[in-house]
Write a protein that holds these residues in place. Structure first.
Motif, mmCIF file in Angstrom:
data_model
loop_
_atom_site.group_PDB
_atom_site.id
_atom_site.type_symbol
_atom_site.label_atom_id
_atom_site.label_comp_id
_atom_site.label_asym_id
_atom_site.label_seq_id
_atom_site.Cartn_x
_atom_site.Cartn_y
_atom_site.Cartn_z
ATOM 1 N N ARG A 18 0.844 -1.209 0.000
ATOM 2 C CA ARG A 18 0.000 0.000 0.000
ATOM 3 C C ARG A 18 0.876 1.255 0.000
ATOM 4 O O ARG A 18 0.597 2.213 -0.722
ATOM 5 C CB ARG A 18 -0.913 0.032 1.226
ATOM 6 C CG ARG A 18 -2.154 -0.789 1.122
ATOM 7 C CD ARG A 18 -2.994 -0.635 2.396
ATOM 8 N NE ARG A 18 -4.127 -1.512 2.359
ATOM 9 C CZ ARG A 18 -5.304 -1.197 1.810
ATOM 10 N NH1 ARG A 18 -5.476 -0.001 1.290
ATOM 11 N NH2 ARG A 18 -6.296 -2.070 1.797
ATOM 12 N N GLU A 22 0.813 4.102 -2.818
ATOM 13 C CA GLU A 22 0.511 5.494 -2.479
ATOM 14 C C GLU A 22 1.688 6.429 -2.728
ATOM 15 O O GLU A 22 1.512 7.553 -3.205
ATOM 16 C CB GLU A 22 0.047 5.578 -1.026
ATOM 17 C CG GLU A 22 -1.308 4.913 -0.827
ATOM 18 C CD GLU A 22 -1.695 4.688 0.624
ATOM 19 O OE1 GLU A 22 -0.963 5.169 1.532
ATOM 20 O OE2 GLU A 22 -2.725 4.025 0.854
ATOM 21 N N VAL A 38 -7.492 4.245 -5.412
ATOM 22 C CA VAL A 38 -6.854 4.316 -4.095
ATOM 23 C C VAL A 38 -7.687 5.217 -3.180
ATOM 24 O O VAL A 38 -7.986 4.856 -2.040
ATOM 25 C CB VAL A 38 -5.391 4.798 -4.209
ATOM 26 C CG1 VAL A 38 -4.802 5.113 -2.842
ATOM 27 C CG2 VAL A 38 -4.554 3.752 -4.924
ATOM 28 N N ARG A 39 -8.068 6.357 -3.690
ATOM 29 C CA ARG A 39 -8.880 7.303 -2.906
ATOM 30 C C ARG A 39 -10.209 6.673 -2.483
ATOM 31 O O ARG A 39 -10.652 6.816 -1.348
ATOM 32 C CB ARG A 39 -9.136 8.568 -3.726
ATOM 33 C CG ARG A 39 -9.984 9.616 -3.004
ATOM 34 C CD ARG A 39 -10.398 10.769 -3.907
ATOM 35 N NE ARG A 39 -11.229 10.276 -5.003
ATOM 36 C CZ ARG A 39 -10.918 10.403 -6.300
ATOM 37 N NH1 ARG A 39 -9.806 11.003 -6.675
ATOM 38 N NH2 ARG A 39 -11.714 9.927 -7.236
#
Length: 191
Positions: A18, A22, A38-39
């Protein structure tokens, strides 16, 4: 892959992956289509304990079934991560071809596609030390299972997607190896 990235629990593998997504993929905008999933927390991180052979194929097929059964607003796409197998890049490429063949045999060509990531990723015909490889380098071998319809919709809102790889290579070279490691310190363990 070095010993430094072996022996992590599935939860730790997911956490580090992750962070990579990110920090590198979204943070550097290497994939302009990644930020929304992702958001929205619709990118599934599937860490398998399977290492090779039939168990790895079964785990991959289970992820395909899960993705196809899920609502796109819940699970948009899946990052299938193999932390304890496929350390050899050429073995990984063999599995990439096998997984693509399985999608084709299942009639899923045009429905799903795979993007590939590996700690030792190398583009054919490119010098070994070229930073362009880092656009596809990840902490562990991973297969990104993408819904083609979703990708098609995303592409309609992005001008000149064919320029993405060129832009990424320029950015990675500008940052340099040390700059990339400062941005994502685990790179030092495998790149």
């Amino acid at each position: 892959m070095t010993e430094a990235l072996r022996g992590y629990s599935p939860a730790e593998v997911e956490k580090i992956t992750r962070e990579w997504v990110e920090t590198m993929v979204v943070g550097l905008n290497l994939c302009p289509f990644a930020a929304p999933v992702v958001r929205d927390n619709t990118l599934r991180y599937a860490v398998t304990t399977a290492q090779e052979g039939e168990s790895l194929v079964a785990a991959f097929l289970a992820e395909i079934e899960l993705l196809l059964a899920a609502d796109e607003k819940t699970v948009s796409t899946t990052l299938f991560i193999v932390p304890d197998g496929l350390q050899d890049f050429y073995d990984y490429l063999d599995h990439l071809r096998l997984f693509e063949e399985l999608l084709e045999q299942a009639g899923l060509e045009g429905v799903l596609q795979l993007a590939s990531f590996h700690p030792a990723y190398r583009f054919e015909g490119v010098p070994e030390d070229d930073l362009s490889h880092w656009s596809n380098r990840s902490p562990w071998p991973a297969f990104h299972i993408i819904r083609e319809a979703e990708m098609g919709r995303a592409l309609t809102h992005y001008a000149n997607p064919e320029q993405i790889p060129e832009r990424n290579i320029k950015l990675l070279r500008e940052l340099g190896r040390e700059g990339l490691i400062r941005r994502f310190p685990p790179f030092a363990d495998y790149c």
